[in-house]
Design a protein around this motif. Sequence first.
Motif, short mmCIF file in Angstrom:
data_model
loop_
_atom_site.label_atom_id
_atom_site.label_comp_id
_atom_site.label_asym_id
_atom_site.label_seq_id
_atom_site.Cartn_x
_atom_site.Cartn_y
_atom_site.Cartn_z
N VAL A 187 0.84 -1.19 0.00
CA VAL A 187 0.00 0.00 0.00
C VAL A 187 0.88 1.25 0.00
O VAL A 187 2.01 1.22 0.46
CB VAL A 187 -0.96 0.04 1.22
CG1 VAL A 187 -1.95 -1.10 1.15
CG2 VAL A 187 -0.20 0.01 2.51
N ASP A 188 0.32 2.30 -0.54
CA ASP A 188 0.99 3.60 -0.56
C ASP A 188 0.12 4.55 0.25
O ASP A 188 -0.92 5.00 -0.24
CB ASP A 188 1.14 4.08 -2.00
CG ASP A 188 1.79 5.47 -2.10
OD1 ASP A 188 2.11 6.06 -1.05
OD2 ASP A 188 1.95 5.94 -3.24
N THR A 189 0.53 4.82 1.47
CA THR A 189 -0.28 5.67 2.35
C THR A 189 -0.29 7.13 1.90
O THR A 189 -1.09 7.90 2.40
CB THR A 189 0.22 5.57 3.81
OG1 THR A 189 1.60 5.93 3.86
CG2 THR A 189 0.02 4.17 4.36
N THR A 190 0.56 7.49 0.94
CA THR A 190 0.57 8.87 0.43
C THR A 190 -0.30 9.03 -0.81
O THR A 190 -0.49 10.13 -1.29
CB THR A 190 2.01 9.33 0.12
OG1 THR A 190 2.53 8.53 -0.95
CG2 THR A 190 2.90 9.24 1.35
N VAL B 91 -6.40 3.49 1.22
CA VAL B 91 -5.64 2.25 1.44
C VAL B 91 -6.54 1.02 1.32
O VAL B 91 -6.16 0.02 0.71
CB VAL B 91 -4.91 2.29 2.80
CG1 VAL B 91 -4.27 0.96 3.11
CG2 VAL B 91 -3.86 3.39 2.78
N GLN C 295 -6.94 0.27 -2.27
CA GLN C 295 -5.73 -0.32 -2.83
C GLN C 295 -5.70 -1.83 -2.54
O GLN C 295 -5.40 -2.64 -3.42
CB GLN C 295 -4.48 0.34 -2.25
CG GLN C 295 -4.29 1.79 -2.65
CD GLN C 295 -3.08 2.40 -1.95
OE1 GLN C 295 -2.00 1.82 -1.92
NE2 GLN C 295 -3.26 3.58 -1.37
N ILE D 3 -0.70 -0.72 8.88
CA ILE D 3 -1.94 0.05 8.76
C ILE D 3 -2.94 -0.41 9.82
O ILE D 3 -2.70 -1.40 10.52
CB ILE D 3 -2.57 -0.09 7.35
CG1 ILE D 3 -2.88 -1.56 7.04
CG2 ILE D 3 -1.64 0.51 6.29
CD1 ILE D 3 -3.60 -1.79 5.71
N THR E 107 -8.92 -0.88 8.48
CA THR E 107 -8.71 -0.66 7.05
C THR E 107 -8.74 -1.99 6.30
O THR E 107 -9.38 -2.13 5.26
CB THR E 107 -7.37 0.07 6.81
OG1 THR E 107 -7.40 1.31 7.51
CG2 THR E 107 -7.12 0.31 5.34
#
Length: 127
Positions: free
Chosen positions: A8-11, A16, A19, A51, A55
Amino acid sequence: MSALHVSVDTTSAVPVYEQLRHQVSALVTTGALREGDRLPAARALAADLGIAVGTVQRAYRELEAAGTVTSRRRTGTVVAASTALEEDVRWAAEGFVERALSSGLSAEQALDVVRAALVSVARSRAR
């Protein structure tokens, strides 16, 4: 249980949970995850990815609502049975890939053909 290789890319602007949902769905669609394969427990996956558990739970709920996975006490979350339609589409895709590659197209060119076909069909359906 098959290993679940997701990241995952939290930015990212993409949430998320979305994703995760998309990646697991793609793994099922491509056959990398098969019927009956267990997904990691939400707590374990959340810890691995750094995370929140909620989520992962949301991604799993969305996958279950779509019929991609089923969740049960004691067995956890497992990949649901694929439909005959999904198997037929996968078989057709593999046939296309065989034909494209044997005709000398590169993988990228074959993907370009599929993308163009998707756009063409979407346009004709919108009319």
